[in-house]
Design a protein around this motif. Structure first.
Motif, PDB file in Angstrom:
ATOM      1  N   GLU A 209      38.089 -21.815  -6.329  1.00  0.00           N
ATOM      2  CA  GLU A 209      37.261 -21.258  -7.407  1.00  0.00           C
ATOM      3  C   GLU A 209      37.886 -19.984  -7.967  1.00  0.00           C
ATOM      4  O   GLU A 209      37.898 -19.766  -9.180  1.00  0.00           O
ATOM      5  CB  GLU A 209      35.856 -20.960  -6.884  1.00  0.00           C
ATOM      6  CG  GLU A 209      34.994 -22.192  -6.728  1.00  0.00           C
ATOM      7  CD  GLU A 209      33.555 -21.836  -6.392  1.00  0.00           C
ATOM      8  OE1 GLU A 209      33.154 -20.683  -6.671  1.00  0.00           O
ATOM      9  OE2 GLU A 209      32.848 -22.691  -5.870  1.00  0.00           O
ATOM     10  N   MET A 210      38.418 -19.157  -7.092  1.00  0.00           N
ATOM     11  CA  MET A 210      39.073 -17.916  -7.524  1.00  0.00           C
ATOM     12  C   MET A 210      40.259 -18.211  -8.427  1.00  0.00           C
ATOM     13  O   MET A 210      40.451 -17.576  -9.472  1.00  0.00           O
ATOM     14  CB  MET A 210      39.541 -17.114  -6.306  1.00  0.00           C
ATOM     15  CG  MET A 210      38.457 -16.381  -5.568  1.00  0.00           C
ATOM     16  SD  MET A 210      39.150 -15.394  -4.215  1.00  0.00           S
ATOM     17  CE  MET A 210      37.668 -14.681  -3.529  1.00  0.00           C
ATOM     18  N   MET A 211      41.079 -19.181  -8.021  1.00  0.00           N
ATOM     19  CA  MET A 211      42.269 -19.552  -8.789  1.00  0.00           C
ATOM     20  C   MET A 211      41.897 -20.075 -10.166  1.00  0.00           C
ATOM     21  O   MET A 211      42.537 -19.758 -11.167  1.00  0.00           O
ATOM     22  CB  MET A 211      43.077 -20.594  -8.023  1.00  0.00           C
ATOM     23  CG  MET A 211      43.762 -20.056  -6.764  1.00  0.00           C
ATOM     24  SD  MET A 211      44.465 -21.377  -5.730  1.00  0.00           S
ATOM     25  CE  MET A 211      45.624 -22.117  -6.889  1.00  0.00           C
TER      26      MET A 211
ATOM     27  N   VAL B 192      35.454 -28.838  -8.768  1.00  0.00           N
ATOM     28  CA  VAL B 192      36.580 -28.976  -7.839  1.00  0.00           C
ATOM     29  C   VAL B 192      36.159 -28.601  -6.428  1.00  0.00           C
ATOM     30  O   VAL B 192      36.532 -29.256  -5.453  1.00  0.00           O
ATOM     31  CB  VAL B 192      37.780 -28.113  -8.293  1.00  0.00           C
ATOM     32  CG1 VAL B 192      38.888 -28.138  -7.249  1.00  0.00           C
ATOM     33  CG2 VAL B 192      38.310 -28.607  -9.637  1.00  0.00           C
ATOM     34  N   SER B 193      35.363 -27.538  -6.309  1.00  0.00           N
ATOM     35  CA  SER B 193      34.874 -27.097  -5.007  1.00  0.00           C
ATOM     36  C   SER B 193      34.026 -28.187  -4.353  1.00  0.00           C
ATOM     37  O   SER B 193      34.135 -28.435  -3.146  1.00  0.00           O
ATOM     38  CB  SER B 193      34.046 -25.820  -5.159  1.00  0.00           C
ATOM     39  OG  SER B 193      33.558 -25.392  -3.919  1.00  0.00           O
ATOM     40  N   THR B 194      33.196 -28.860  -5.154  1.00  0.00           N
ATOM     41  CA  THR B 194      32.366 -29.956  -4.637  1.00  0.00           C
ATOM     42  C   THR B 194      33.223 -31.122  -4.177  1.00  0.00           C
ATOM     43  O   THR B 194      32.962 -31.726  -3.123  1.00  0.00           O
ATOM     44  CB  THR B 194      31.373 -30.431  -5.721  1.00  0.00           C
ATOM     45  OG1 THR B 194      30.538 -29.341  -6.111  1.00  0.00           O
ATOM     46  CG2 THR B 194      30.502 -31.565  -5.198  1.00  0.00           C
TER      47      THR B 194
ATOM     48  N   GLY C 237      41.874 -15.514 -10.770  1.00  0.00           N
ATOM     49  CA  GLY C 237      42.154 -14.534  -9.724  1.00  0.00           C
ATOM     50  C   GLY C 237      40.901 -13.906  -9.167  1.00  0.00           C
ATOM     51  O   GLY C 237      39.801 -14.050  -9.735  1.00  0.00           O
ATOM     52  N   PRO C 238      41.019 -13.203  -8.026  1.00  0.00           N
ATOM     53  CA  PRO C 238      39.861 -12.585  -7.366  1.00  0.00           C
ATOM     54  C   PRO C 238      39.089 -11.625  -8.255  1.00  0.00           C
ATOM     55  O   PRO C 238      37.860 -11.594  -8.227  1.00  0.00           O
ATOM     56  CB  PRO C 238      40.488 -11.847  -6.175  1.00  0.00           C
ATOM     57  CG  PRO C 238      41.782 -12.557  -5.926  1.00  0.00           C
ATOM     58  CD  PRO C 238      42.263 -13.007  -7.270  1.00  0.00           C
ATOM     59  N   ALA C 239      39.813 -10.817  -9.060  1.00  0.00           N
ATOM     60  CA  ALA C 239      39.147  -9.822  -9.909  1.00  0.00           C
ATOM     61  C   ALA C 239      38.214 -10.486 -10.913  1.00  0.00           C
ATOM     62  O   ALA C 239      37.068 -10.061 -11.104  1.00  0.00           O
ATOM     63  CB  ALA C 239      40.184  -8.973 -10.631  1.00  0.00           C
TER      64      ALA C 239
ATOM     65  N   GLU D  85      29.244 -13.769 -13.238  1.00  0.00           N
ATOM     66  CA  GLU D  85      27.879 -13.840 -12.730  1.00  0.00           C
ATOM     67  C   GLU D  85      27.557 -15.240 -12.252  1.00  0.00           C
ATOM     68  O   GLU D  85      26.820 -15.437 -11.290  1.00  0.00           O
ATOM     69  CB  GLU D  85      26.883 -13.420 -13.815  1.00  0.00           C
ATOM     70  CG  GLU D  85      27.015 -11.957 -14.205  1.00  0.00           C
ATOM     71  CD  GLU D  85      25.977 -11.555 -15.233  1.00  0.00           C
ATOM     72  OE1 GLU D  85      25.131 -12.414 -15.580  1.00  0.00           O
ATOM     73  OE2 GLU D  85      26.007 -10.408 -15.683  1.00  0.00           O
ATOM     74  N   ASP D  86      28.134 -16.242 -12.925  1.00  0.00           N
ATOM     75  CA  ASP D  86      27.926 -17.642 -12.550  1.00  0.00           C
ATOM     76  C   ASP D  86      29.274 -18.306 -12.315  1.00  0.00           C
ATOM     77  O   ASP D  86      30.269 -17.986 -12.965  1.00  0.00           O
ATOM     78  CB  ASP D  86      27.177 -18.407 -13.658  1.00  0.00           C
ATOM     79  CG  ASP D  86      25.790 -17.831 -13.893  1.00  0.00           C
ATOM     80  OD1 ASP D  86      25.068 -17.630 -12.899  1.00  0.00           O
ATOM     81  OD2 ASP D  86      25.449 -17.580 -15.066  1.00  0.00           O
ATOM     82  N   THR D  87      29.287 -19.258 -11.389  1.00  0.00           N
ATOM     83  CA  THR D  87      30.508 -20.008 -11.105  1.00  0.00           C
ATOM     84  C   THR D  87      30.832 -20.916 -12.283  1.00  0.00           C
ATOM     85  O   THR D  87      29.940 -21.536 -12.866  1.00  0.00           O
ATOM     86  CB  THR D  87      30.332 -20.868  -9.836  1.00  0.00           C
ATOM     87  OG1 THR D  87      29.908 -20.026  -8.768  1.00  0.00           O
ATOM     88  CG2 THR D  87      31.632 -21.539  -9.449  1.00  0.00           C
ATOM     89  N   SER D  88      32.111 -21.006 -12.648  1.00  0.00           N
ATOM     90  CA  SER D  88      32.507 -21.872 -13.759  1.00  0.00           C
ATOM     91  C   SER D  88      32.261 -23.329 -13.396  1.00  0.00           C
ATOM     92  O   SER D  88      32.405 -23.720 -12.240  1.00  0.00           O
ATOM     93  CB  SER D  88      33.993 -21.666 -14.072  1.00  0.00           C
ATOM     94  OG  SER D  88      34.793 -22.123 -13.000  1.00  0.00           O
TER      95      SER D  88
END
Length: 223
Positions: free
Chosen positions: A42-44, A65-67, A48-50, A56-59
């Protein structure tokens, strides 16, 4: 026949004797793959982490992809159940045993299917009240172990057999899980590091529980 919680925990400790390092390593790998990997992806995808922290919400793409990763790792999670069952049965499994389930694509998809169906059943029962959801999750708790011993079972057959096998044992299973709460609280004071040892202990105890009720019920059938 009485199923003693203290005896189950004693069996778990005996099974882990000389194997604690493997249990700690497997727990660490489980954490990396099931929790850290989806977060890193998710960060990538957020740049990036910043950028990830600012959101505020996950893209939607990151969540998707995370699922997918979480679903793909279900067979490994089941393999961890099987690893501890093998440990209880004194078969000296290696870490690779937890990944061996991926060698058979049909079995991997079956485990994904049973996990999703189980989750759906528990969710539907939970819509009625919270307590029925807990009771059903306990009733279905032996499903993965049963599929290890009976790969010929269909998804529904394994869930149904787990429910049948747990008749008269649900309260004992609940108390077994409850008996680890004190250790869990102590682990919080170690910044979570203690869970590297607690998870193998709990997992081995749960596998020992299954092994015991299967043994008791099979002996009753013989007599």
């Amino acid at each position: 026949m009485n199923l003693s919680i203290s005896e189950i925990k004693r069996q778990a400790k005996l099974s882990l004797k000389g194997k604690w390092g493997l249990g700690v390593l497997l727990t660490f790998v489980l954490f990396l793959l099931n929790f850290l990997l989806p977060t890193l992806v998710e960060m990538m995808m957020c740049g990036g982490p910043a950028e990830w922290i600012k959101q505020e919400d996950t893209s939607p793409g990151g969540s998707f992809v995370s699922t997918l990763i979480t679903i793909a790792l279900i067979p490994f999670t089941v393999g961890v159940y099987w690893f501890y069952l093998s440990l209880v049965r004194l078969k000296n499994p290696e870490i690779s045993y937890a990944f061996s389930i991926y060698k058979d694509g049909k079995t991997s998809f079956k485990m994904i299917g049973v996990s999703i169906l189980q989750g759906l059943f528990v969710f539907l029962w939970s819509l009625l009240l919270f307590i029925p959801g807990i009771i059903k999750s306990i009733a279905y708790s032996q499903t993965y172990y049963l599929l290890r011993d009976h790969p010929e079972y269909s998804v529904l057959e394994a869930i149904t057999e787990s429910r049948r096998r747990m008749n008269g044992y649900k309260w004992k299973y609940f108390l077994l899980g409850l008996s680890f709460i004190g250790w869990g609280i102590l682990c919080l004071f170690t910044l979570g590091i203690g869970f590297l040892w607690l998870v193998p202990y709990v997992s081995t105890a749960m596998a020992a529980f299954y092994n015991e009720i299967i043994d008791i019920q099979d002996k009753d059938i013989e007599y």
